[in-house]
Design a protein around this motif. Structure first.
Motif, PDB file in Angstrom:
ATOM      1  N   UNK A  54      26.487  62.267  56.294  1.00  0.00           N
ATOM      2  CA  UNK A  54      26.231  61.456  57.492  1.00  0.00           C
ATOM      3  C   UNK A  54      25.067  60.490  57.281  1.00  0.00           C
ATOM      4  N   UNK A  55      25.194  59.297  57.832  1.00  0.00           N
ATOM      5  CA  UNK A  55      24.222  58.209  57.745  1.00  0.00           C
ATOM      6  C   UNK A  55      24.141  57.583  56.356  1.00  0.00           C
ATOM      7  N   UNK A  56      25.198  57.742  55.570  1.00  0.00           N
ATOM      8  CA  UNK A  56      25.290  57.063  54.273  1.00  0.00           C
ATOM      9  C   UNK A  56      26.681  56.468  54.104  1.00  0.00           C
ATOM     10  N   UNK A  57      26.766  55.444  53.256  1.00  0.00           N
ATOM     11  CA  UNK A  57      28.055  54.841  52.944  1.00  0.00           C
ATOM     12  C   UNK A  57      28.765  54.313  54.171  1.00  0.00           C
ATOM     13  N   UNK A  58      29.956  54.866  54.440  1.00  0.00           N
ATOM     14  CA  UNK A  58      30.756  54.458  55.592  1.00  0.00           C
ATOM     15  C   UNK A  58      30.686  55.469  56.739  1.00  0.00           C
ATOM     16  N   UNK A  59      29.733  56.403  56.663  1.00  0.00           N
ATOM     17  CA  UNK A  59      29.743  57.571  57.568  1.00  0.00           C
ATOM     18  C   UNK A  59      28.528  57.597  58.495  1.00  0.00           C
ATOM     19  N   UNK A  60      28.451  56.604  59.372  1.00  0.00           N
ATOM     20  CA  UNK A  60      27.311  56.501  60.284  1.00  0.00           C
ATOM     21  C   UNK A  60      27.693  56.951  61.693  1.00  0.00           C
ATOM     22  N   UNK A  61      27.068  58.014  62.197  1.00  0.00           N
ATOM     23  CA  UNK A  61      27.278  58.378  63.594  1.00  0.00           C
ATOM     24  C   UNK A  61      26.751  57.314  64.563  1.00  0.00           C
ATOM     25  N   UNK A  62      25.765  56.545  64.092  1.00  0.00           N
ATOM     26  CA  UNK A  62      25.169  55.503  64.928  1.00  0.00           C
ATOM     27  C   UNK A  62      24.514  54.462  64.026  1.00  0.00           C
ATOM     28  N   UNK A  63      24.454  53.230  64.494  1.00  0.00           N
ATOM     29  CA  UNK A  63      23.739  52.175  63.777  1.00  0.00           C
ATOM     30  C   UNK A  63      22.391  51.888  64.425  1.00  0.00           C
ATOM     31  N   UNK A  64      21.953  52.749  65.312  1.00  0.00           N
ATOM     32  CA  UNK A  64      20.676  52.593  66.008  1.00  0.00           C
ATOM     33  C   UNK A  64      19.641  53.517  65.382  1.00  0.00           C
ATOM     34  N   UNK A  65      18.510  52.975  64.870  1.00  0.00           N
ATOM     35  CA  UNK A  65      17.484  53.841  64.269  1.00  0.00           C
ATOM     36  C   UNK A  65      16.985  54.935  65.205  1.00  0.00           C
ATOM     37  N   UNK A  66      17.096  54.731  66.502  1.00  0.00           N
ATOM     38  CA  UNK A  66      16.637  55.744  67.450  1.00  0.00           C
ATOM     39  C   UNK A  66      17.492  57.007  67.397  1.00  0.00           C
ATOM     40  N   UNK A  67      18.652  56.913  66.747  1.00  0.00           N
ATOM     41  CA  UNK A  67      19.516  58.087  66.617  1.00  0.00           C
ATOM     42  C   UNK A  67      19.343  58.803  65.280  1.00  0.00           C
ATOM     43  N   UNK A  68      18.334  58.427  64.514  1.00  0.00           N
ATOM     44  CA  UNK A  68      18.100  59.090  63.230  1.00  0.00           C
ATOM     45  C   UNK A  68      17.733  60.562  63.393  1.00  0.00           C
ATOM     46  N   UNK A  69      17.379  60.977  64.580  1.00  0.00           N
ATOM     47  CA  UNK A  69      17.092  62.394  64.804  1.00  0.00           C
ATOM     48  C   UNK A  69      18.314  63.264  64.509  1.00  0.00           C
ATOM     49  N   UNK A  70      19.495  62.625  64.493  1.00  0.00           N
ATOM     50  CA  UNK A  70      20.724  63.351  64.162  1.00  0.00           C
ATOM     51  C   UNK A  70      20.909  63.537  62.662  1.00  0.00           C
ATOM     52  N   UNK A  71      20.001  62.999  61.870  1.00  0.00           N
ATOM     53  CA  UNK A  71      20.070  63.118  60.410  1.00  0.00           C
ATOM     54  C   UNK A  71      19.157  64.246  59.952  1.00  0.00           C
ATOM     55  N   UNK A  72      19.723  65.437  59.837  1.00  0.00           N
ATOM     56  CA  UNK A  72      18.976  66.615  59.391  1.00  0.00           C
ATOM     57  C   UNK A  72      19.842  67.440  58.449  1.00  0.00           C
ATOM     58  N   UNK A  73      19.186  68.321  57.705  1.00  0.00           N
ATOM     59  CA  UNK A  73      19.908  69.248  56.836  1.00  0.00           C
ATOM     60  C   UNK A  73      20.869  70.114  57.638  1.00  0.00           C
ATOM     61  N   UNK A  74      20.409  70.625  58.774  1.00  0.00           N
ATOM     62  CA  UNK A  74      21.246  71.511  59.587  1.00  0.00           C
ATOM     63  C   UNK A  74      22.536  70.818  60.008  1.00  0.00           C
ATOM     64  N   UNK A  75      22.417  69.546  60.432  1.00  0.00           N
ATOM     65  CA  UNK A  75      23.610  68.812  60.853  1.00  0.00           C
ATOM     66  C   UNK A  75      24.542  68.566  59.673  1.00  0.00           C
ATOM     67  N   UNK A  76      23.980  68.224  58.509  1.00  0.00           N
ATOM     68  CA  UNK A  76      24.805  67.949  57.329  1.00  0.00           C
ATOM     69  C   UNK A  76      25.560  69.190  56.876  1.00  0.00           C
ATOM     70  N   UNK A  77      24.893  70.347  56.902  1.00  0.00           N
ATOM     71  CA  UNK A  77      25.565  71.591  56.521  1.00  0.00           C
ATOM     72  C   UNK A  77      26.655  71.960  57.531  1.00  0.00           C
ATOM     73  N   UNK A  78      26.365  71.744  58.801  1.00  0.00           N
ATOM     74  CA  UNK A  78      27.379  72.021  59.819  1.00  0.00           C
ATOM     75  C   UNK A  78      28.572  71.077  59.660  1.00  0.00           C
ATOM     76  N   UNK A  79      28.312  69.834  59.240  1.00  0.00           N
ATOM     77  CA  UNK A  79      29.406  68.906  58.936  1.00  0.00           C
ATOM     78  C   UNK A  79      30.336  69.491  57.883  1.00  0.00           C
ATOM     79  N   UNK A  80      29.746  69.964  56.784  1.00  0.00           N
ATOM     80  CA  UNK A  80      30.552  70.499  55.680  1.00  0.00           C
ATOM     81  C   UNK A  80      31.368  71.702  56.127  1.00  0.00           C
ATOM     82  N   UNK A  81      30.749  72.592  56.876  1.00  0.00           N
ATOM     83  CA  UNK A  81      31.448  73.788  57.338  1.00  0.00           C
ATOM     84  C   UNK A  81      32.579  73.432  58.298  1.00  0.00           C
ATOM     85  N   UNK A  82      32.306  72.555  59.237  1.00  0.00           N
ATOM     86  CA  UNK A  82      33.324  72.140  60.195  1.00  0.00           C
ATOM     87  C   UNK A  82      34.494  71.446  59.498  1.00  0.00           C
TER      88      UNK A  82
END
Length: 519
Positions: free
Chosen positions: A126-154
């Motif tokens: 998430x937040x790399x290449x073509x995989x952006x949940x948002x193009x607003x820097x204020x949403x960078x709080x969604x860029x964490x290890x926990x979210x990335x791992x949950x992405x993979x599991x889901x």
């Protein structure tokens, strides 16, 4: 990666210069040269393999009170050319880079699925290449290890995969694979989601989050003679750096201005940015190997260490400073094609709020979670400037992310600091002690790569019986390089996977894993 190059990962992508903004760009160039993604497949046959491209509707926020039903399109690629029912399923986790079809036509992960008729899927972060949940820097709080791992599991729990006339059903058991930062993710996915990932391969993974990463500078100094330089070169560069630091730390404004002019870098605004660019250029050669960095049509290590002034035992530190100025000035001109406006835009620390990019995303992760700040050696001479300190990197993070709040993903509320929460990362994922808390993970590192100092290098008792710890005589993420496909150590690493795959398939009971140093 990095800070990280990296990994990076990285990598990453990951970046290798000490300035957390400018280093990212240099690392991308070095990584492309070293890994040769899309241009150096494992074989001529693999170059012809069809790798399909897809998007998965991924959950934007997996946690907390602010969890919703929003999704974003997460990019992934599938190499099903070798798959037969019952073959291994490998998820190659993206890190701080753009995932491409070519990345799944090469590397040890490709060797593994080709040998055992497996399916290879590359999932973009998430937040790399073509995989952006948002193009607003204020949403960078969604860029964490926990979210990335949950992405993979889901992803593996809910997505079916077509392999010719066969469908691989959601909820199957996978091997997590990664390099540099994504090696961390692979190991942590096995730790946190063992029901989805039965094993993992972590190549050059700096699993221990550390703010003041002075071991990187030390590894660069040690590595210079190992890749074609000499002790005389290291000594000369340390003298030149000490002379540079003397002016930057004790000189007046005119002396500092004259010094920057000597390096043809008069447009650099801050002394620490100038020091970072001028004293860390060889880092990519140590991290990715000497062939990754070229200056004036020769290896950067040769350009530096074949300089008779730098290696002289008779000339003064001031002479060596002038020689370093010429080297850095020429290297800068070549790197930016003579465009000094672009050079200054890269070297100078920018002031936020930032624009969204992969560089911004990685800087957010190192500024809020990992640190990896490549400071100089505090109490010993170094080729890295003494201006590269904790306060410098902390200042950079505050400058770059001005106007961007750090949000707690569990509550949606803002917290105050942009300083990396390394304690949280190491508490959640156990740092290098992760080997004591899980099994079936290969931790593989190049001995010369500076990032190996933050990885798992040993195990004891039951932990080493259940995992594999390997050091090979190589560089960062060599397992992913098509140019390394014939290396003897690649075959030895694959042999460990032979045993584990046989165990998983029930063809033989137990497995024998061991710590090893292979060449």
């Amino acid at each position: 990666m990095k800070l990280l190059s990296a990994l990076l990962f990285a990598v990453a992508a990951s970046s290798v210069q000490a300035n957390i903004f400018s280093d990212r760009l240099l690392a991308e160039k070095s990584r492309a040269i070293h890994l040769k993604l899309d241009t150096k497949p494992s074989s001529l046959a693999s170059a012809q393999e069809v790798v399909t491209e897809h998007f998965f509707n991924q959950t934007v926020n997996h946690f907390g009170e602010v969890k919703g039903n929003e999704t974003y399109p997460q990019y992934y690629v599938v190499n099903a050319n070798h798959y037969k029912p019952g073959g291994p399923l490998v998820l190659d986790l993206g890190g701080e880079w753009t995932v491409t079809p070519g990345s799944e036509r090469q590397g040890l992960q490709h060797d593994f699925i080709a040998k055992y008729n497996g399916l290879l899927v590359g999932l973009e972060h998430r937040f790399y290449g073509q995989s952006y949940p948002s193009q607003d820097p204020k949403d960078l709080w969604l860029l964490t290890v926990e979210q990335a791992l949950a992405d993979a599991n889901n992803f593996v729990k809910t997505q079916d995969f077509k392999a010719g006339n066969v469908t691989v059903k959601a909820g199957s058991k996978w091997v997590a694979w990664g390099g540099s930062y994504s090696a961390n993710l692979a190991a942590w996915a096995r730790l946190k989601y063992p029901q989805s990932f039965w094993a993992a391969h972590a190549a050059s993974g700096p699993v221990y989050a550390k703010m003041d990463f002075q071991e990187y500078a030390y590894s660069v100094d040690v590595g210079i003679p190992q890749i074609g330089g000499s002790q005389a070169c290291v000594a000369g560069l340390k003298q030149a750096t000490a002379a540079l630091d003397k002016i930057l730390l004790k000189g007046n404004k005119k002396q500092i201005k004259d010094l920057q002019a000597l390096f043809s870098l008069s447009g650099v605004k801050y002394p620490s940015d100038f020091a970072s660019w001028s004293t860390t250029f060889l880092a990519s050669s140590i991290q990715y190997g000497p062939k990754s960095s070229l200056v004036n049509n020769q290896l950067a290590i040769d350009y530096y260490c074949n300089n008779s002034v730098i290696t002289s035992s008779k000339l003064s530190a001031n002479d060596k400073l002038h020689a370093l100025a010429s080297i850095v000035g020429n290297a800068t001109l070549e790197y930016f094609g003579g465009d000094m406006e672009a050079a200054y835009s890269t070297i100078n620390t920018p002031v936020g709020p930032p624009t969204m990019s992969e560089t911004t995303s990685w800087l957010w992760q190192v500024c809020t979670e990992f640190g990896y700040w490549q400071i100089s050696l505090p109490y010993a001479p170094s080729t890295y400037s003494k201006l590269l300190t904790d306060p410098y990197f902390s200042w950079q993070c505050k400058q770059i992310f001005k106007g961007v709040k750090v949000i707690d993903p569990n509550t949606g509320r803002a917290v105050d600091s942009h300083r990396p929460n390394t304690d949280k990362i190491n508490k959640n994922y156990f740092g290098t002690d992760i080997i004591k808390h899980t099994d079936h993970i290969v931790f593989a590192n190049g001995q010369i790569d500076p990032w190996h100092t933050l990885s798992v290098l040993k195990g004891t008792g039951e932990s080493i019986k259940k995992n594999v710890v390997v050091q090979h005589f190589g560089y960062h993420c060599d397992e992913f390089s098509g140019s390394q496909s014939q290396a003897a150590w690649r075959g030895q690493l694959l042999a460990f996977w032979d045993k584990w795959w046989a165990e998983f398939k029930g063809k033989q009971g137990g497995y024998q894993a061991r710590a090893a140093r292979i060449r």
